[in-house]
Enzyme design. Structure first.
Site, mmCIF file in Angstrom:
data_model
loop_
_atom_site.group_PDB
_atom_site.id
_atom_site.type_symbol
_atom_site.label_atom_id
_atom_site.label_comp_id
_atom_site.label_asym_id
_atom_site.label_seq_id
_atom_site.Cartn_x
_atom_site.Cartn_y
_atom_site.Cartn_z
ATOM 1 C CG ASP A 39 -2.192 0.570 1.198
ATOM 2 O OD1 ASP A 39 -2.473 1.688 0.642
ATOM 3 O OD2 ASP A 39 -3.321 0.106 1.540
ATOM 4 C CD GLU A 91 -9.455 3.738 -1.538
ATOM 5 O OE1 GLU A 91 -10.356 3.563 -0.839
ATOM 6 O OE2 GLU A 91 -8.621 4.438 -1.245
ATOM 7 C CG ASP A 120 -5.255 5.535 0.861
ATOM 8 O OD1 ASP A 120 -5.784 4.355 1.187
ATOM 9 O OD2 ASP A 120 -5.021 6.352 1.321
ATOM 10 C CG HIS A 162 -8.825 -1.880 4.628
ATOM 11 N ND1 HIS A 162 -8.618 -1.818 3.258
ATOM 12 C CD2 HIS A 162 -8.509 -0.572 5.358
ATOM 13 C CE1 HIS A 162 -8.189 -0.735 3.013
ATOM 14 N NE2 HIS A 162 -7.859 0.157 4.161
ATOM 15 C CG ASP A 163 -11.375 1.216 3.485
ATOM 16 O OD1 ASP A 163 -11.029 1.382 4.785
ATOM 17 O OD2 ASP A 163 -10.944 1.886 2.575
HETATM 18 C C1 NOJ Z 1 -8.475 4.520 2.207
HETATM 19 C C2 NOJ Z 1 -8.038 3.482 2.959
HETATM 20 O O1 NOJ Z 1 -8.534 2.459 2.393
HETATM 21 C C3 NOJ Z 1 -8.786 3.814 4.165
HETATM 22 O O2 NOJ Z 1 -8.514 2.879 5.116
HETATM 23 C C4 NOJ Z 1 -8.175 5.005 4.974
HETATM 24 O O3 NOJ Z 1 -8.623 5.413 5.872
HETATM 25 C C5 NOJ Z 1 -7.962 6.204 3.924
HETATM 26 N N1 NOJ Z 1 -7.911 5.981 2.523
HETATM 27 C C6 NOJ Z 1 -7.290 7.400 4.118
HETATM 28 O O4 NOJ Z 1 -5.981 7.174 3.941
#
Ligand code: NOJ
Length: 536
Positions: A103, A273, A205, A335-336
């Protein structure tokens, strides 16, 4: 020439997301570590049979956002190990035939990063312009209406120097100024640091946030609701995020990142992402000349209504819109996001496994989804995610709980009395050890699918052709490569259904309902309620 030679490795690879804090703890502090990933490498390569894994951040960090607030881009947080553990991890993965994707968090650093400490020290500091600083409006309020994804204004006033700095996420995550060439060069150097340590690629990210409107205009109001079907981001959704992310200049940065990756042999990859649900726009981030991101992450299936029409709409839309030689990719968990099996239930999550591993495109699996792990209940006093502090319904702890290796109290994750997040309540059943013994388990379904995919050129690299003359609640498509043909059919109804398959003879190689496996398919394919099958 074999399909592996014609396609880049990331196009044929099944990728697995590891959340290092929660994969395996070898030090007994209740938090996972890199050694834990090394110890479980054979699970990834042999037991499960994926081809690559990506790891969420392991860098030094005050952990305000669990590692997405990086205070040193070129080191490992002691909690996870050190650079030599990292080197061992890469060597061990490569020996096992696995690619390693890490990442990379370019949009913001931690407020503890030495660059930000210098930047905020005075208006004259040479690093002042490394972050995004603006004067208050005449009434002292923030420079514009931009919002933080995590709630509130995206601007924080720095009392000492009298200016606001931008933070698209937490105030502990100040946004770097990618328009400053020195910042861009330093960040590309940080990528080079890891490329030289042999990583195979990056997951970038919040990739679109790095370029914003240079004039910092206000975002317009949004009358259209949330682009996210399964959650609303509250006040954040009240704006169209036109100016605070995704400025067209981001394409140039992606081209420069890609050029860097191509300097290496074999070339490395980058996924990015982004929560973009306009397929033409998503397609644009591959680059017109396919010279930008290798995989702009497609969250379409994660957001689609779980119906034949909903899924086919995403797949056909993506297939039609992305550039001709671009390669789709699909994600069903992260994970989100709320756990896949909680969103879709038992049947839906099995259908999802079949779709993810048979559609044309690179699949990414989220750790634990192969066990059908459910979203865990987190008691209020065990909450960790900063988002759950501002908006409990958006908390992400429930999908980040320890990987469930065994039925023991700590699920074989740690020897600590209390892991950093509680172990999911379903671990006695949904764990690797028990599921390996049960032929009908989620895990064994994933293993059969991954093994079939590995041996099938049609599934890895073949064409995609949707089949039209089927009941409306069925999604059926064919994958083919040379003379090899594979038919995939998903019944979304609670009733048995038959599909006309004249012209396609084969046998069911994998099914969500193991009882059907081995059945011959002649002129008709009979599907059980909610069944998804792969016919070869
Ligand atoms: C996306 C990530 O997947 C998330 O977990 C994070 O909180 C935010 N970006 C900020 O970096």
């Amino acid at each position: 020439m074999s399909d592996r030679e014609q396609h880049k490795w990331w196009q044929t690879a099944a990728v697995y997301q590891v959340y290092p804090r929660s994969f395996r703890d070898t030090t007994g502090d209740g938090v996972g570590d890199l050694q834990g990933i090394i110890d479980k490498m054979d699970y990834l390569s042999d037991t499960l049979g994926v081809d690559a894994f990506w790891m969420s951040p392991f860098y030094p960090s005050p952990m305000a956002d669990f590692g997405y607030d990086v205070s040193d881009y070129c080191d490992v947080h002691p909690m996870f190990g050190d650079l030599s553990t990292f080197d061992q991890l890469v060597a061990c993965a490569h020996e096992a035939g696995l690619k390693v994707i890490i990442d990379f968090v370019p949009n913001h650093s931690s407020d503890h990063h030495p660059w930000f400490i210098e930047s905020r020290s005075s208006r004259e500091n040479p690093r002042r312009d490394w972050y995004v600083w603006r004067d208050p409006k005449p009434d002292g309020s923030p420079p514009n209406n931009w919002l933080s994804v995590f709630g509130g204004s995206a601007w924080e006033l720095d009392d000492r120097t009298g200016q606001y700095y931008l933070h698209s996420f937490l105030k502990e995550q100040p946004d770097l100024n990618w328009r400053n060439p020195a910042v861009k060069a330093a960040m590309l150097d940080n990528m080079r640091f890891w490329l030289d340590r042999n990583v195979d690629g990056f997951r970038i990210d919040t990739a679109l946030f790095i370029m914003k409107d240079p004039a910092a205009r206000d975002n317009p109001p949004n009358a259209g609701g949330s682009p996210h079907l399964h959650k609303s981001l509250g006040a954040y959704d009240a704006q169209v995020h036109l100016h605070d992310q995704g400025h067209a200049d981001v394409h140039q940065v992606f081209r420069e990142v890609r050029a860097l990756l191509e300097e290496y042999e074999p070339p490395r990859m980058a996924s990015g992402e982004m929560h973009v649900f306009d397929w033409y726009e998503l397609g644009s981030y591959y680059g017109v000349e396919l010279d930008e991101l290798s995989m702009p992450t497609n969250f379409g299936l994660l957001e689609a209504p779980w119906t034949a029409r909903g899924i086919r709409g995403v797949v056909d839309g993506v297939e039609a819109a992305i550039p001709q030689r671009a390669w789709p990719n699909y994600v069903l968990g992260s994970h989100d996001d709320e756990r896949l099996a909680t969103r879709l239930g038992e049947h839906g999550s099995r259908q999802a496994a079949v779709l993810l591993l048979t559609l044309r495109g690179s699949p990414t699996l989220y750790y634990g989804d192969e066990l059908g792990m459910r979203e865990a209940e987190i008691p209020p006093d065990r909450r960790q995610d900063p988002w759950s502090m501002t908006e409990p319904s958006l908390g992400r702890d429930g999908c980040r709980t320890p990987m469930q290796w065994s039925p023991e109290p700590a699920a074989g994750f740690t020897s600590a009395h209390e892991p950093w997040l509680p172990v999911g309540g379903d671990h006695a059943v949904r764990n690797v050890r028990c599921q390996l013994l049960d032929p009908d388990s989620h895990l064994n379904l994933y293993r059969r699918l991954l093994s079939l995919r590995r041996g099938s050129a049609a599934l890895r690299t073949g064409s995609y052709l949707p089949v039209d003359r089927v009941p409306p609640e069925c999604f059926v498509f064919e994958r083919s490569q040379g003379t090899e043909r594979v038919l995939v059919a998903v019944n979304f109804t609670p009733e048995p259904l038959s599909i006309d398959t004249s012209g396609f003879a084969g046998r069911i190689a994998v099914s969500t309902h193991r009882v059907s496996e081995g059945n011959e398919v002649g002129r008709a394919l009979h599907l059980l309620p909610y069944e998804a099958v792969v016919v070869v």
